[in-house]
Design a protein around this motif. Structure first.
Motif, mmCIF file in Angstrom:
data_model
loop_
_atom_site.group_PDB
_atom_site.id
_atom_site.type_symbol
_atom_site.label_atom_id
_atom_site.label_comp_id
_atom_site.label_asym_id
_atom_site.label_seq_id
_atom_site.Cartn_x
_atom_site.Cartn_y
_atom_site.Cartn_z
ATOM 1 N N VAL A 292 -24.238 2.312 -18.667
ATOM 2 C CA VAL A 292 -23.911 3.700 -19.000
ATOM 3 C C VAL A 292 -22.531 4.057 -18.481
ATOM 4 O O VAL A 292 -21.711 4.662 -19.194
ATOM 5 C CB VAL A 292 -24.978 4.647 -18.409
ATOM 6 C CG1 VAL A 292 -24.513 6.098 -18.493
ATOM 7 C CG2 VAL A 292 -26.304 4.472 -19.138
ATOM 8 N N ARG A 293 -22.252 3.687 -17.233
ATOM 9 C CA ARG A 293 -20.951 4.030 -16.655
ATOM 10 C C ARG A 293 -19.820 3.319 -17.390
ATOM 11 O O ARG A 293 -18.720 3.857 -17.516
ATOM 12 C CB ARG A 293 -20.935 3.696 -15.164
ATOM 13 C CG ARG A 293 -21.890 4.566 -14.358
ATOM 14 C CD ARG A 293 -21.906 4.223 -12.881
ATOM 15 N NE ARG A 293 -22.946 4.952 -12.182
ATOM 16 C CZ ARG A 293 -22.825 6.200 -11.737
ATOM 17 N NH1 ARG A 293 -21.673 6.842 -11.914
ATOM 18 N NH2 ARG A 293 -23.813 6.797 -11.109
ATOM 19 N N ARG A 294 -20.089 2.111 -17.890
ATOM 20 C CA ARG A 294 -19.071 1.407 -18.656
ATOM 21 C C ARG A 294 -18.790 2.137 -19.962
ATOM 22 O O ARG A 294 -17.644 2.219 -20.413
ATOM 23 C CB ARG A 294 -19.538 -0.021 -18.952
ATOM 24 C CG ARG A 294 -18.489 -0.873 -19.678
ATOM 25 C CD ARG A 294 -19.003 -2.258 -20.033
ATOM 26 N NE ARG A 294 -20.025 -2.216 -21.086
ATOM 27 C CZ ARG A 294 -21.288 -2.566 -20.928
ATOM 28 N NH1 ARG A 294 -21.729 -2.977 -19.752
ATOM 29 N NH2 ARG A 294 -22.136 -2.490 -21.938
ATOM 30 N N ARG A 295 -19.838 2.683 -20.589
ATOM 31 C CA ARG A 295 -19.657 3.341 -21.880
ATOM 32 C C ARG A 295 -19.001 4.706 -21.759
ATOM 33 O O ARG A 295 -18.127 5.051 -22.550
ATOM 34 C CB ARG A 295 -21.023 3.518 -22.562
ATOM 35 C CG ARG A 295 -21.695 2.235 -22.967
ATOM 36 C CD ARG A 295 -23.037 2.514 -23.642
ATOM 37 N NE ARG A 295 -23.959 1.416 -23.404
ATOM 38 C CZ ARG A 295 -25.060 1.497 -22.668
ATOM 39 N NH1 ARG A 295 -25.403 2.647 -22.119
ATOM 40 N NH2 ARG A 295 -25.822 0.449 -22.488
ATOM 41 N N ILE A 296 -19.463 5.508 -20.793
ATOM 42 C CA ILE A 296 -19.019 6.907 -20.772
ATOM 43 C C ILE A 296 -18.302 7.298 -19.488
ATOM 44 O O ILE A 296 -17.879 8.453 -19.356
ATOM 45 C CB ILE A 296 -20.204 7.860 -21.008
ATOM 46 C CG1 ILE A 296 -21.170 7.856 -19.814
ATOM 47 C CG2 ILE A 296 -20.939 7.525 -22.289
ATOM 48 C CD1 ILE A 296 -22.266 8.897 -19.928
#
Length: 319
Positions: free
Chosen positions: A170-174
């Motif tokens: 999630v942190r990589r995406r957003i």
């Protein structure tokens, strides 16, 4: 009965000694994963006939946690019940109603065994939670009890790291956008919710959905759980020997970015991959390569765009 679809939620209780351990076992959280429902129906027949008796503790059985998905014979009713599993004051879909029924029930127990199966070929395994920690993502204090039970289910593969891997994805995406906490909630399923209310929990993956042995894997694991927790009169099962077990940690999740993304071959869970090996191709022709040596997990050729496509794991010698 919910107004959403006219289905009833059903649980069966046995024993009921509140001073002892309280165990809940769930099946068919995903409607096309029927091995848990079949194993629990078999167990209930034995309990109802008196062939098997709960001597100590309290046992709750939920053969079909998602009756809409089960009736459809599909993974989901309106959405994935095993994601974003929280009670809500304003239910929007069938799984919201299911969560409003299931979450308070989970909170009344100490231990959860959630029985699943998977779409591809592969060997049964169990997913366990984090090490004991006081961190913000998944604080936990029952590592020893949870892993001791995992070693006695009758499977030899153990996988940890789901929520931290999901969090990293999630942190990589957003990044750290204002949506972060909302999106992170989507990583919460049955076992994560159980741990969040003070219990411990295991996800047992019994094999491929249609494998005729999957219900037997589930049934054996359920009996082993009851015996290990001292709830029935049966010898405690021996743990899997260290030399026979394979422990893996989920390290990374990779999304299908476009409907045209394709695997290079028909991957199965636990297939070995080598660093630099081609796993698939993006719709624009870009090769998707393995970033490290490991094993692939939950490859989903039918995944939709912007959803989980596959995971990579590494050996965990410290399990």
């Amino acid at each position: 009965m919910t107004a959403a679809a006219g289905f009833q939620f059903h649980a069966r209780h046995y024993g009921g000694q509140p001073a002892a351990i309280r165990l809940i076992i769930t099946g068919a959280v995903h409607g096309n994963e029927t091995c848990g429902a079949r194993a629990l129906q078999r167990l209930m027949a034995q309990l109802d006939s008196g062939e098997l008796v709960i001597r100590r503790g309290s046992l709750t059985l939920v053969p079909v946690a998602n009756p809409l998905a089960y009736a459809k014979g599909e993974r989901e009713g309106d959405r994935n019940l095993n994601r974003n599993l929280f009670p809500t004051a304003d239910p929007q879909d069938f799984e919201d109603y299911a969560a409003n029924w299931l979450c308070p029930l989970l909170a009344q127990h100490d231990v959860l065994l959630d029985v699943h199966s998977f779409s591809g070929a592969g060997e049964p395994f169990v997913m366990v939670g984090p090490r004991n920690n006081d961190g913000p993502l998944e604080p936990f204090r029952h590592e020893q009890q949870e892993r001791a039970l995992a070693r006695r289910l009758g499977v030899r593969r153990f996988v940890d790291g789901w929520l931290r891997t999901y969090d990293a994805g999630v942190r990589r995406r957003i990044g750290n956008s204002s949506q972060l906490q909302t999106v992170l909630r989507y990583g919460m399923g049955t076992t994560e919710y159980m741990r969040s209310v003070g219990g411990y929990a295991l996800t047992l993956e019994c094999g491929q959905h249609t494998d005729p042995q999957a219900p037997e894997v589930a049934y054996r694991a359920i009996l082993n759980t009851l015996a290990f927790l001292g709830m029935i009169d049966a010898p405690a099962p021996a743990p899997v020997a260290p030399g026979q077990m394979e422990a893996l940690s989920m390290v990374a999740v990779y999304d299908k970015q476009h409907a045209g993304d394709r695997f290079s071959r028909a991957w199965a869970s636990f297939d070995e991959v080598r660093q630099g090996e081609q796993i698939g191709r993006r719709a624009d022709g870009t090769a998707v390569l393995a970033e490290f040596d490991g094993r692939i997990l939950f490859p989903d050729a039918a995944a939709g765009a912007n959803s989980e496509w596959y995971y990579l794991t590494r050996p965990n010698p410290a399990f």
